[in-house]
Enzyme design. Structure first.
Site, short mmCIF file in Angstrom:
data_model
loop_
_atom_site.label_atom_id
_atom_site.label_comp_id
_atom_site.label_asym_id
_atom_site.label_seq_id
_atom_site.Cartn_x
_atom_site.Cartn_y
_atom_site.Cartn_z
CB SER A 1 -35.72 97.65 37.05
OG SER A 1 -34.65 98.33 36.14
N1 SAM Z 1 -35.81 102.38 33.24
C1 SAM Z 1 -36.21 100.76 32.49
C2 SAM Z 1 -37.40 100.32 32.58
O1 SAM Z 1 -38.38 100.71 33.06
O2 SAM Z 1 -37.92 99.30 31.70
C3 SAM Z 1 -35.00 99.81 32.92
C4 SAM Z 1 -34.16 99.47 31.58
S1 SAM Z 1 -32.89 98.52 31.52
C5 SAM Z 1 -32.71 97.94 33.34
C6 SAM Z 1 -31.51 99.60 31.31
C7 SAM Z 1 -31.61 100.28 30.11
O3 SAM Z 1 -30.58 101.15 29.68
C8 SAM Z 1 -31.65 99.37 28.78
O4 SAM Z 1 -32.64 99.44 28.07
C9 SAM Z 1 -30.27 99.66 28.09
O5 SAM Z 1 -30.27 99.72 26.85
C10 SAM Z 1 -29.94 101.02 28.40
N2 SAM Z 1 -28.78 101.67 28.47
C11 SAM Z 1 -27.71 101.17 28.66
N3 SAM Z 1 -26.67 102.00 28.62
C12 SAM Z 1 -27.21 103.33 28.03
C13 SAM Z 1 -26.78 104.76 27.49
N4 SAM Z 1 -25.61 105.05 27.55
N5 SAM Z 1 -27.68 105.41 27.17
C14 SAM Z 1 -28.94 105.03 27.14
N6 SAM Z 1 -29.65 103.99 27.59
C15 SAM Z 1 -28.81 103.00 27.96
#
Ligand code: SAM
Length: 216
Positions: free
Chosen positions: A63
């Site tokens: 993000s």
């Molecule tokens: N917090 C992260 C960082 O610091 O890099 C941001 C990651 S990205 C914006 C959002 C993440 O949520 C992705 O890696 C995606 O695969 C994950 N995601 C989406 N749906 C999810 C779920 N139901 N359970 C776990 N992870 C999920």
């Protein structure tokens, strides 16, 4: 020499975040310390200290630093508190929460991202509990959590996450359609009473799972 360059760039980035309204001093200290370039692919390192989201593989992103800082400031984690993050991604947000002294639990649905984040946590000696599964159902075994932060955008607030939040705790989650979301900051006042404040507008990758969007 490379390290010094990144330190200067990191300080400049944090100054930008302060200019945008980030004022929690504990958070600022951690943003100055945690090396974002360690969480991005080699090809992206030169952009690590720009205030932008960057691709990390599997169609996902680390993000934008302002978004990470804003959500963390809203969550307001305190040392020793149990915090659950849904969407580990690169691991950067989890490292920030851990740096602030929280006991961090994080869930990622993509195996490759989970493995890569685990390696970084190990290398940085961070004690973060991580699992690879659908975070929309939470992590009941370790509930209740003092705070829950969801870093992907869902259509509705997952009921399980509301259940697994401690009374007095905060849930920070982007809710909307797949293109645009408002950040919901939800305080659990009792088991049946929740106060919600909405902050427009953010754009996150979709929260995919049982209580999120369906996978295509
Ligand atoms: N917090 C992260 C960082 O610091 O890099 C941001 C990651 S990205 C914006 C959002 C993440 O949520 C992705 O890696 C995606 O695969 C994950 N995601 C989406 N749906 C999810 C779920 N139901 N359970 C776990 N992870 C999920």
């Amino acid at each position: 020499m490379c390290l010094e360059m990144y330190e200067t760039e990191r300080k400049e980035l944090v100054d930008i975040l302060i200019g945008k309204g980030i004022s929690n001093q504990d958070l600022i200290n951690v943003l100055l310390k945690i090396e974002r370039h360690l969480f991005v692919p080699d090809i992206m390192k030169q952009h690590a200290y720009k205030d932008v989201a960057l691709p990390i593989g599997m169609g996902q992103t680390i993000s934008q630093p302002y978004t990470v800082a804003f959500m963390t400031q809203e969550l307001d984690p305190r040392p020793g508190q149990k915090i659950l993050e849904i969407g580990t991604g690169s691991g950067y947000q989890a490292a920030i929460l851990s740096g602030m002294g929280a006991r961090v639990f994080t869930i990622e649905r993509h195996t490759d991202l989970y493995n890569s984040a685990m390696k970084i946590f190990d290398r940085m000696n961070l004690k973060i509990a991580a699992r690879c599964s659908d975070g929309t159902i939470g992590w009941e075994e370790f509930s209740p959590f003092d705070g829950i932060i969801v870093t992907a955008g869902g259509p509705t607030v997952p009921v399980n996450l509301k259940k697994q939040l401690a009374v007095g705790g905060k849930l920070v989650i982007p809710i909307g359609d797949k293109k645009l979301q408002t950040l919901q900051v939800i305080t659990k006042k009792s088991d049946t009473d929740f106060f919600t404040r909405e902050v427009p507008y953010f754009t996150f990758v979709p929260l995919i799972g049982k209580e999120g969007w369906k996978e295509k």
